[in-house]
Design a protein around this motif. Structure first.
Motif, short mmCIF file in Angstrom:
data_model
loop_
_atom_site.label_atom_id
_atom_site.label_comp_id
_atom_site.label_asym_id
_atom_site.label_seq_id
_atom_site.Cartn_x
_atom_site.Cartn_y
_atom_site.Cartn_z
N SER A 122 20.51 10.12 34.60
CA SER A 122 21.90 9.68 34.47
C SER A 122 22.88 10.85 34.52
O SER A 122 23.93 10.77 35.17
N ALA A 148 24.69 5.12 34.35
CA ALA A 148 23.94 4.25 33.45
C ALA A 148 23.16 3.20 34.22
O ALA A 148 22.01 2.89 33.89
N THR A 195 27.97 1.26 28.54
CA THR A 195 28.22 2.71 28.61
C THR A 195 29.64 3.01 29.06
O THR A 195 30.33 3.83 28.44
#
Length: 348
Positions: A122, A148, A195
């Protein structure tokens, strides 16, 4: 995606344990640089507690299947990749010891897959996107979403590889890979939304605390001798320091509410790995968890019959323990960093 004992054979579990230990050792050294501020350690502990809380909120993704946050991308972007690995590792350790979630012999598998792979992948995607996107907060949010999203199927691929090397059941690898990647792309969408929303919320109030957003703001320019130069950074006012405390309190309260109340309404369906393991026979040799007799096993308090109270109290305890354990780890790392740096600011 917590792997229980019995999915992966002992030699492969031992190798992943060594990989996980190495990753934690490297992360402890790298976190020295990331945990520079006097209150960064408690904030990193809060991130760990928040990830613990949100992981209790399984959301439906397909018929009979649910998913939950893995947290690697969120932690890496908020507090840095090295500290992020430690955050997720603390969560996995607390879940394994106290809540019988994820096998103890499989702890190396889980840390390698859910902490190391998600964080590294990520953060690499996040930084790559920031290099090509326009400078600004919106780009940080967009990059957080994509990073994410990619991290979850990446973890699914990593599990498939580990299973191919040391799986304890004879299941066609192609079927495992197709099922794992397919459902975890859907779970990745939920991960991406959570996220991006969280990163965006923190940036809105304290962008200087978001590791992934540092240095992205437009700098004030001064004209000196006919040339534009960067103005010196202004000192952080006392009000900003107070807002950091407010942010920490707000984050802790949100984590307690999510784990202690909202978690009761989470999906009861098995998560992606559990469903695939059951459907394809990967779970035939699952072993009983070493901590199955824990007073908090399965996210409930033993001897409390009311399911809402039992689950809520277990969630609150989990958030508190994770916050304390995480903050202690990060405070120790930061304190060691302070001792390793001379008063003049140079390493000794």
């Amino acid at each position: 995606m917590h792997v229980p004992d019995g999915f992966i054979d002992a030699p492969t579990s031992a190798v992943t344990g060594v990989v996980a230990a190495g990753a934690i050792a490297v992360s402890l050294r790298g976190a020295h640089r990331e945990l520079g501020g006097e209150r960064t350690a408690p904030l990193a502990g809060l991130v760990a507690a928040f990830i613990f809380a949100v992981q209790m909120l399984n959301f439906p993704v397909a018929a009979g299947t649910s998913g939950h946050l893995l947290g690697g991308a969120l932690a890496a972007i908020l507090v840095g990749p090295y500290t992020g690995v430690l955050c997720v590792s603390v969560v996995l350790l607390m879940q394994g010891i106290l809540f019988a979630d994820g096998g103890l012999t499989a702890l190396g598998v889980n840390i390698t897959d859910m902490a190391l792979v998600t964080t590294v992948v990520s953060y690499a995607v996040f930084r790559g996107l920031l290099a090509v996107l326009p400078d600004g907060r919106r780009s940080v949010t967009v990059a957080s979403f994509v990073a994410a999203l990619v991290s979850v199927p990446a973890a699914a691929c990593a599990f498939t590889l580990i299973y191919a090397i040391g799986g304890t059941t004879d299941v066609a690898l192609g079927k495992v890979a197709t099922a794992m990647i397919g459902v975890h792309v859907l779970i990745g969408i939920g991960e991406a939304v959570i996220t991006a929303l969280t990163v965006s919320a923190v940036i809105a109030v304290r962008p200087d605390l978001v590791h992934g957003a540092r240095g992205l703001g437009q700098k004030l320019k001064l004209r000196v001798n006919g040339e534009l130069v960067d103005a010196p950074a202004a000192p952080v006012p006392a009000a900003a320091r107070t807002s950091r405390r407010t942010l920490w309190i707000s984050g802790l309260v949100a984590s307690l509410v999510l784990a202690g109340f909202v978690s009761f309404y989470a999906s009861a369906n098995p998560d992606g790995l559990e469903k695939i393991a059951h459907d394809h026979g990967i779970d035939k040799k699952t072993e009983e968890h070493t901590s199955s007799d824990s007073p908090l096993a399965d996210y409930g308090v033993k001897d409390i019959s009311d399911a809402r109270l039992s689950g809520g109290l277990a969630g609150v305890i989990g958030v508190g323990v994770t916050a304390v354990a995480g903050s202690a780890v990060f405070w120790t790392v930061r304190r060691r960093r302070s001792r390793d740096v001379s008063p003049a600011g140079t390493d000794v």
